[in-house]
Every structure is written in structure tokens, then in C-alpha cells.
Design a protein around this motif. Sequence first.
Motif, PDB file in Angstrom:
ATOM      1  N   THR A  75       3.130  -5.684  -1.496  1.00 11.04           N
ATOM      2  CA  THR A  75       3.746  -4.462  -0.788  1.00 11.04           C
ATOM      3  C   THR A  75       2.941  -3.273  -0.598  1.00 11.04           C
ATOM      4  OG1 THR A  75       3.003  -3.850  -3.606  1.00 11.04           O
ATOM      5  CG2 THR A  75       4.703  -5.297  -3.255  1.00 11.04           C
ATOM      6  N   LEU A  76       1.360  -2.930  -1.328  1.00 11.20           N
ATOM      7  CA  LEU A  76       0.985  -2.081  -0.077  1.00 11.20           C
ATOM      8  C   LEU A  76       0.807  -2.162   0.503  1.00 11.20           C
ATOM      9  CD1 LEU A  76      -2.441  -2.014  -3.055  1.00 11.20           C
ATOM     10  CD2 LEU A  76       0.163   0.069  -2.929  1.00 11.20           C
ATOM     11  N   ARG A  77       0.220  -3.092   1.849  1.00 12.52           N
ATOM     12  CA  ARG A  77       0.636  -3.355   3.234  1.00 12.52           C
ATOM     13  C   ARG A  77       1.398  -2.610   3.494  1.00 12.52           C
ATOM     14  NH1 ARG A  77       0.127  -8.085   2.924  1.00 12.52           N
ATOM     15  NH2 ARG A  77      -2.272  -8.047   2.353  1.00 12.52           N
ATOM     16  N   GLU A  78       2.782  -3.679   3.012  1.00 11.92           N
ATOM     17  CA  GLU A  78       4.829  -2.694   3.508  1.00 11.92           C
ATOM     18  C   GLU A  78       4.910  -1.307   3.601  1.00 11.92           C
ATOM     19  OE1 GLU A  78       6.990  -5.397   1.580  1.00 11.92           O
ATOM     20  OE2 GLU A  78       6.275  -7.415   2.321  1.00 11.92           O
ATOM     21  N   GLN A  79       3.748  -0.906   2.331  1.00  9.28           N
ATOM     22  CA  GLN A  79       4.756   0.239   2.490  1.00  9.28           C
ATOM     23  C   GLN A  79       3.409   1.202   3.681  1.00  9.28           C
ATOM     24  OE1 GLN A  79       3.478   1.642  -1.858  1.00  9.28           O
ATOM     25  NE2 GLN A  79       5.524   0.314  -2.177  1.00  9.28           N
ATOM     26  N   ALA A  80       2.779   1.020   2.956  1.00  8.10           N
ATOM     27  CA  ALA A  80       1.326   1.601   4.339  1.00  8.10           C
ATOM     28  C   ALA A  80       2.082   1.952   5.939  1.00  8.10           C
ATOM     29  CB  ALA A  80       0.170   0.789   4.459  1.00  8.10           C
ATOM     30  N   GLU A  81       3.026   0.221   5.919  1.00  7.69           N
ATOM     31  CA  GLU A  81       3.145  -0.003   7.947  1.00  7.69           C
ATOM     32  C   GLU A  81       4.338   0.486   7.782  1.00  7.69           C
ATOM     33  OE1 GLU A  81       3.967  -4.076   7.766  1.00  7.69           O
ATOM     34  OE2 GLU A  81       2.167  -5.127   8.297  1.00  7.69           O
ATOM     35  N   GLU A  82       5.175   0.479   7.052  1.00  4.80           N
ATOM     36  CA  GLU A  82       6.348   1.587   7.092  1.00  4.80           C
ATOM     37  C   GLU A  82       5.847   3.431   7.445  1.00  4.80           C
ATOM     38  OE1 GLU A  82       8.798   0.973   3.191  1.00  4.80           O
ATOM     39  OE2 GLU A  82       9.617  -0.666   3.652  1.00  4.80           O
TER      40      GLU A  82
END
Length: 200
Positions: free
Chosen positions: A162-169
Motif C-alpha cells: 500500500t505504501l508503494r502504491e501511494q508513493a506511485e500515485e
Amino acid sequence: MPAPKPSTLRPLQPNRFRPPRGQKRVYLPNFTLTLLRTPFAPPNYATFITPLHLNKLDVKDYLYNLYGVEVLSVRSYVQQARVRQDKPGARLPKPRRWYRPRASKKMTIEMPATSPFIYPEAPTDFTAWDKEMQERAQETREKEQKAMGTEGTRMPKEDGKTLREQAEELLKGKKAWRPGWMDWDLGGRPKGEVGAGVGM
């Protein structure tokens, strides 16, 4: 001298089942017999999980006196448990501390073919026993055990995705960065909650 009269013979009786009776009288047994579901066994066979101290004569006497079950023969075997690391239920798991759980004893009885036993069908609706909640609790316990063991360091963390997805967004501009303190009021409650306001 008169000839002796022939003695009258009693009528023949069928050979009735007479199991051996134990000499030890037990009025309130402190053990449990667990009946196993054996769909591939003949209908006149039944398998039980019994305590280790129970012998074949005890099982015959127990089933005959309590349930009126005629037992022709009994076969028993002791199944050893697998060796595992640390004792189950330990507070702090200790790797490389080997432990073998207690063995289990099973007995298979043979009943007369005239009185077969048919196990009832397995239930399909488990709502009365709340099976879904028990399965979720079991999955949670297994995850915690794996995380505490030696494999926990190599397992990917769930929050990492989830942290990786938030950083990509954020990098792609799909979402704007906003400090977390802006979503809380001075009273320590999320904004928009009923009763939120300035703490006194």
C-alpha cells in the motif's frame, strides 16, 4: 430289574453373544471415546480415538454395558505424532528445540453384520456453529505464527504494497500530498466527527 429311563435333553439354544466382563467397576468413566467418520469402511466397522491406557477388553465392556453394542473383535494401533519445533502454546517460540507431541491411540471394532451402523450425513450449513469466524481466527493465528518464526523475516509485509502504491500515485500526480495533522482538530479527533471541536 427295570431298565433306566433315558434322561430328557434340554432344547438347544442359539449361541448368544457373551462379551467378557471386566472386574473393575467404573460407574462414572473419566475418559472419552471419539467416533471417527470412516466412509470407506464397511457398515459393521467403527473407529474410535481412545486414551492410551484403554485396552481392548475395556472398549468391549464399555460399549456393551452403556450402548448395548455387540463387539466381535477389536484392532488397535498407536499413531506417533510428528516431531515439531518447540511446545505448542509456548509464550516465546524457541527454534531448534525439538518436541514430539503425545501419541494417539485408535481402535477399530467389528460388529455383527445383522446390526450395521451408518454414520449420519455431514452437515452442509454451519451457521449455527459460526464456522466463518473460526476460519478467520485460524488464518489470523497462522499468519502471526509465521511472522514470529524464522520465515517472518523473508515474508513481504502487507503494508509495504500500500505504501508503494501511494508513493506511485503521488509521483504520477494522481493525488496531492496533504499533511496528516490537517485532518485532525485541536481536540485530537478527526474533522467532521460528531462532537469534534476545540479541546478544553
